[in-house]
Design an enzyme around this catalytic site. Sequence first.
Site, PDB file in Angstrom:
ATOM      1  N   VAL A  89     -14.348  40.217  38.952  1.00  0.00           N
ATOM      2  CA  VAL A  89     -12.945  39.610  39.502  1.00  0.00           C
ATOM      3  C   VAL A  89     -13.504  38.678  40.626  1.00  0.00           C
ATOM      4  CG1 VAL A  89     -10.726  39.916  40.609  1.00  0.00           C
ATOM      5  CG2 VAL A  89     -11.581  41.671  38.828  1.00  0.00           C
ATOM      6  N   LYS A  90     -13.166  37.297  40.543  1.00  0.00           N
ATOM      7  CA  LYS A  90     -13.735  36.605  41.445  1.00  0.00           C
ATOM      8  C   LYS A  90     -12.430  36.178  42.500  1.00  0.00           C
ATOM      9  CE  LYS A  90     -15.992  31.914  41.267  1.00  0.00           C
ATOM     10  NZ  LYS A  90     -16.177  30.915  40.299  1.00  0.00           N
ATOM     11  N   VAL A  91     -12.753  36.410  43.969  1.00  0.00           N
ATOM     12  CA  VAL A  91     -11.674  36.523  44.775  1.00  0.00           C
ATOM     13  C   VAL A  91     -12.110  35.579  45.893  1.00  0.00           C
ATOM     14  CG1 VAL A  91     -10.418  38.092  46.585  1.00  0.00           C
ATOM     15  CG2 VAL A  91     -11.335  39.094  44.212  1.00  0.00           C
TER      16      VAL A  91
ATOM     17  N   THR B  47     -16.727  31.084  36.194  1.00  0.00           N
ATOM     18  CA  THR B  47     -15.697  30.212  35.868  1.00  0.00           C
ATOM     19  C   THR B  47     -14.897  29.803  37.001  1.00  0.00           C
ATOM     20  OG1 THR B  47     -14.132  31.877  34.681  1.00  0.00           O
ATOM     21  CG2 THR B  47     -15.637  30.481  33.242  1.00  0.00           C
TER      22      THR B  47
END
Length: 218
Positions: free
Chosen positions: A86-88, A27
């Site tokens: 965790v999207k960084v 997402t």
Amino acid sequence: MKFFIDTANIEQIKEAQSLGILDGVTTNPSLMAKEGITGEKKILKHYVDICEIVDGDVSAEVISTNYKEIISEGEKLANLHSQIVVKVPMIKDGIRAIKYFTEKNIKTNCTLVFSLGQAILAAKAGATYVSPFIGRLDDFSNDGLNLIKEIKKVYHNYNYKTLILAASIRHTMHIINCSKLGADVITGPLNSITGLFNHPQTDLGLEKFLSDYKKGNT
């Protein structure tokens, strides 16, 4: 190759899950906004709701760009559910944060990757996933699939453990070609995934079989 669906739409996620071939979800803030999900409390709850539908990893994106804020936000996301990744973003403070998360055994997805150099940095920092945006590269007359090929070669050369998550998938041929090149994961919209079902000869063959069956039973 794993199949992730790139959406925040619960019904689409449920449909993909019902097919029995879904491995995870990605997402981003734009996808959340598209579903009318705004405000921190609603967004965090939505991530948990998604995790309760699927069995695999769910990428939840930070909106911070400062190192300390990325750490704070990322830890909050990781604590929501064991499936959260965790999207960084691929920025200097993002790479620093990925290194920190790696040392804390928090899964990460390095997003907005558009070059081999960026993919190397993500792997060096220990990212769980790297997300090259192949469709967006194609939009600017660059070969998105070639980037997948280059990353695969370099990761193989140095035995990097980071998984290649082909993002910005636009159509079924992106998925097929990514599988040929050895991408570990693809993430795309539901219609790109379900498009793999389609072939006119399948439809014609099934129609013929059913027609012949009816003739033999009348």
